[in-house]
Design an enzyme around this catalytic site. Sequence first.
Site, PDB file in Angstrom:
ATOM      1  N   CYS A  50       0.837  -1.204   0.000  1.00 27.84           N
ATOM      2  CA  CYS A  50       0.000   0.000   0.000  1.00 27.84           C
ATOM      3  C   CYS A  50       0.872   1.254   0.000  1.00 27.84           C
ATOM      4  O   CYS A  50       1.727   1.414   0.859  1.00 27.84           O
ATOM      5  CB  CYS A  50      -0.910  -0.014   1.231  1.00 27.84           C
ATOM      6  SG  CYS A  50      -1.754   1.561   1.507  1.00 27.84           S
ATOM      7  N   CYS A  53       0.408   3.302   3.471  1.00 26.93           N
ATOM      8  CA  CYS A  53       0.799   2.780   4.781  1.00 26.93           C
ATOM      9  C   CYS A  53       2.117   3.423   5.234  1.00 26.93           C
ATOM     10  O   CYS A  53       2.962   3.801   4.398  1.00 26.93           O
ATOM     11  CB  CYS A  53       0.939   1.263   4.736  1.00 26.93           C
ATOM     12  SG  CYS A  53      -0.613   0.365   4.987  1.00 26.93           S
ATOM     13  N   ASP A  76       0.861  12.916  -5.498  1.00 32.22           N
ATOM     14  CA  ASP A  76       1.955  12.666  -6.455  1.00 32.22           C
ATOM     15  C   ASP A  76       1.483  12.812  -7.903  1.00 32.22           C
ATOM     16  O   ASP A  76       2.289  13.066  -8.791  1.00 32.22           O
ATOM     17  CB  ASP A  76       2.516  11.251  -6.232  1.00 32.22           C
ATOM     18  CG  ASP A  76       3.109  11.090  -4.832  1.00 32.22           C
ATOM     19  OD1 ASP A  76       3.926  11.939  -4.438  1.00 32.22           O
ATOM     20  OD2 ASP A  76       2.733  10.126  -4.132  1.00 32.22           O
ATOM     21  N   HIS A 113      -4.220   0.342   7.964  1.00 33.82           N
ATOM     22  CA  HIS A 113      -4.742   0.122   6.618  1.00 33.82           C
ATOM     23  C   HIS A 113      -6.200  -0.327   6.618  1.00 33.82           C
ATOM     24  O   HIS A 113      -6.931  -0.065   5.660  1.00 33.82           O
ATOM     25  CB  HIS A 113      -3.860  -0.946   5.958  1.00 33.82           C
ATOM     26  CG  HIS A 113      -4.156  -1.217   4.530  1.00 33.82           C
ATOM     27  ND1 HIS A 113      -3.732  -0.386   3.521  1.00 33.82           N
ATOM     28  CD2 HIS A 113      -4.852  -2.221   3.935  1.00 33.82           C
ATOM     29  CE1 HIS A 113      -4.133  -0.880   2.359  1.00 33.82           C
ATOM     30  NE2 HIS A 113      -4.822  -1.986   2.584  1.00 33.82           N
ATOM     31  N   ASN A 153     -13.566   9.335  -1.430  1.00 36.21           N
ATOM     32  CA  ASN A 153     -14.149   8.272  -2.242  1.00 36.21           C
ATOM     33  C   ASN A 153     -13.881   6.982  -1.515  1.00 36.21           C
ATOM     34  O   ASN A 153     -12.720   6.662  -1.253  1.00 36.21           O
ATOM     35  CB  ASN A 153     -13.478   8.175  -3.614  1.00 36.21           C
ATOM     36  CG  ASN A 153     -13.911   9.269  -4.542  1.00 36.21           C
ATOM     37  OD1 ASN A 153     -15.017   9.804  -4.420  1.00 36.21           O
ATOM     38  ND2 ASN A 153     -13.046   9.614  -5.469  1.00 36.21           N
ATOM     39  N   SER A 161      -8.945   4.005  -5.329  1.00 37.51           N
ATOM     40  CA  SER A 161      -7.876   3.133  -5.794  1.00 37.51           C
ATOM     41  C   SER A 161      -7.235   2.376  -4.647  1.00 37.51           C
ATOM     42  O   SER A 161      -6.460   1.470  -4.861  1.00 37.51           O
ATOM     43  CB  SER A 161      -6.818   3.961  -6.533  1.00 37.51           C
ATOM     44  OG  SER A 161      -6.392   5.039  -5.711  1.00 37.51           O
ATOM     45  N   HIS A 164      -7.006   2.000   2.032  1.00 36.38           N
ATOM     46  CA  HIS A 164      -6.446   2.689   3.205  1.00 36.38           C
ATOM     47  C   HIS A 164      -7.304   3.928   3.517  1.00 36.38           C
ATOM     48  O   HIS A 164      -7.620   4.694   2.616  1.00 36.38           O
ATOM     49  CB  HIS A 164      -5.001   3.101   2.906  1.00 36.38           C
ATOM     50  CG  HIS A 164      -4.231   3.475   4.133  1.00 36.38           C
ATOM     51  ND1 HIS A 164      -3.219   2.693   4.649  1.00 36.38           N
ATOM     52  CD2 HIS A 164      -4.350   4.531   4.975  1.00 36.38           C
ATOM     53  CE1 HIS A 164      -2.746   3.269   5.747  1.00 36.38           C
ATOM     54  NE2 HIS A 164      -3.414   4.388   5.958  1.00 36.38           N
ATOM     55  N   HIS A 166      -8.493   7.328   3.843  1.00 39.92           N
ATOM     56  CA  HIS A 166      -7.905   8.610   3.454  1.00 39.92           C
ATOM     57  C   HIS A 166      -8.939   9.447   2.723  1.00 39.92           C
ATOM     58  O   HIS A 166      -9.974   8.938   2.286  1.00 39.92           O
ATOM     59  CB  HIS A 166      -6.691   8.397   2.539  1.00 39.92           C
ATOM     60  CG  HIS A 166      -7.028   7.914   1.154  1.00 39.92           C
ATOM     61  ND1 HIS A 166      -7.440   6.624   0.890  1.00 39.92           N
ATOM     62  CD2 HIS A 166      -7.037   8.559  -0.050  1.00 39.92           C
ATOM     63  CE1 HIS A 166      -7.667   6.489  -0.410  1.00 39.92           C
ATOM     64  NE2 HIS A 166      -7.445   7.658  -1.012  1.00 39.92           N
ATOM     65  N   GLN A 168      -9.164  13.219   0.029  1.00 38.05           N
ATOM     66  CA  GLN A 168      -8.386  14.128  -0.811  1.00 38.05           C
ATOM     67  C   GLN A 168      -8.870  15.550  -0.577  1.00 38.05           C
ATOM     68  O   GLN A 168     -10.018  15.778  -0.194  1.00 38.05           O
ATOM     69  CB  GLN A 168      -8.565  13.769  -2.285  1.00 38.05           C
ATOM     70  CG  GLN A 168      -8.135  12.355  -2.609  1.00 38.05           C
ATOM     71  CD  GLN A 168      -8.152  12.115  -4.102  1.00 38.05           C
ATOM     72  OE1 GLN A 168      -7.522  12.841  -4.877  1.00 38.05           O
ATOM     73  NE2 GLN A 168      -8.897  11.112  -4.513  1.00 38.05           N
ATOM     74  N   HIS A 294     -22.316  16.203   1.878  1.00 32.82           N
ATOM     75  CA  HIS A 294     -23.162  15.298   1.087  1.00 32.82           C
ATOM     76  C   HIS A 294     -22.541  13.908   1.091  1.00 32.82           C
ATOM     77  O   HIS A 294     -21.324  13.780   0.921  1.00 32.82           O
ATOM     78  CB  HIS A 294     -23.229  15.743  -0.381  1.00 32.82           C
ATOM     79  CG  HIS A 294     -23.815  17.099  -0.603  1.00 32.82           C
ATOM     80  ND1 HIS A 294     -25.163  17.322  -0.701  1.00 32.82           N
ATOM     81  CD2 HIS A 294     -23.230  18.311  -0.765  1.00 32.82           C
ATOM     82  CE1 HIS A 294     -25.386  18.617  -0.921  1.00 32.82           C
ATOM     83  NE2 HIS A 294     -24.225  19.237  -0.955  1.00 32.82           N
ATOM     84  N   PHE A 308     -27.230   3.120 -11.527  1.00 30.69           N
ATOM     85  CA  PHE A 308     -26.459   3.809 -12.567  1.00 30.69           C
ATOM     86  C   PHE A 308     -27.195   5.076 -12.979  1.00 30.69           C
ATOM     87  O   PHE A 308     -28.424   5.107 -12.978  1.00 30.69           O
ATOM     88  CB  PHE A 308     -26.295   2.910 -13.791  1.00 30.69           C
ATOM     89  CG  PHE A 308     -25.351   1.765 -13.576  1.00 30.69           C
ATOM     90  CD1 PHE A 308     -23.988   1.932 -13.729  1.00 30.69           C
ATOM     91  CD2 PHE A 308     -25.829   0.529 -13.192  1.00 30.69           C
ATOM     92  CE1 PHE A 308     -23.119   0.893 -13.513  1.00 30.69           C
ATOM     93  CE2 PHE A 308     -24.957  -0.530 -12.968  1.00 30.69           C
ATOM     94  CZ  PHE A 308     -23.596  -0.349 -13.135  1.00 30.69           C
TER      95      PHE A 308
HETATM   96 ZN   LIG Z   1     -23.807  21.179  -1.064  1.00 31.71          ZN
HETATM   97 ZN   LIG Z   2      -2.353   1.163   3.693  1.00 34.75          ZN
END
Ligand SMILES: [Zn+2]
Ligand SMILES: [Zn+2]
Length: 334
Positions: A50, A53, A76, A113, A153, A161, A164, A166, A168, A294, A308
Amino acid sequence: MFDWKQDPHRRFNPLTGEWVLVSPHRTQRPWQGQVEPAAAPPQPAYDPECYLCPGNPRAGGVRNPPYDSTFVFDNDFAALKPATPPDRFQRDGLLIAEGEPGICRVVCFSPRHNLTIANMDLPDLRRVVDVWVEQFADLGARPFINYVQIFENRGAMMGASNPHPHCQIWSNHTLPNEPAREQRAFLSRSACLLCDYAALERASAERTVEENDAFLVVVPFWAVWPFETMVLSKRHLTAVDQLADAGRTALADILQRTTARYDRLFGVPFPYSMGFHQRPTDGAPHDEWHFHAHFYPPLLRSATVRKFLVGYEMLGSPQRDITPEAAAHRLRQV
Ligand SMILES: [Zn+2]
Ligand SMILES: [Zn+2]
Ligand SMILES: [Zn+2]
């Protein structure tokens, strides 16, 4: 008057100015659509493969420090770069482009993790809220950063992806589409749209999912995703940095209780995209903004059947079958 438990109808979203089509009678139809593979087996507390980690190498040869709490780094493969010139290109009012400077960061919630917001210790999750406040202040203080978007996400179904824990933070020069539409809605009313909406929801409780001293969680009247929720600050705050000590802990608590409820709904780690909407960081006070979050989860009726947005929804309007009231009822029951 139509019966909104039975009859097709459309509902207005006052934040975005858009309508959603609701078709409750269709919840009876047979389903022969895509079945998603069941959730992956449990993860180890440390994964040598990972890139999030502690102590592990990331792309480009950078190695993570042996962190023991939260960890923040510049992405990155950032979608935005700080040195981008904000120049504008335009031809005949039809071909328009602008340089967009910005900074993208990753925040690891924990060195472990295999944790999620739902099963972290509350003091550790509270530390994550503190990091959000620090990052909002740090990024927002830069002259070329006028909006700070914090989002998570979770789950491969939402394109995450890495399992772990996290999130963004993408911060940039201009107001992105969604907060720009909401800002127009906030500015169009004399009283605060979301203070008024929270009062309506608290009075009816029909769409309420969770509540604590500082926050209310509802399936919005105009929700598009089957189990979409909105986390509303009960007080009128413009951003996360206006939360005092107790409010920050209350935010950690309400996120934890909401995600735990999602996980219980279908008995799987529930995938979602979650993020905060708050005042721009362009230096103006923006008292019109009401801090909220949200949750957009894709699952429809089991761990393996997702919704969908295709066909009519790409070409016409978004549409849902289960009513927001029925979705809130199911979330309250688990
Ligand atoms: Zn809003
Ligand atoms: Zn990890
Ligand atoms: Zn308000």
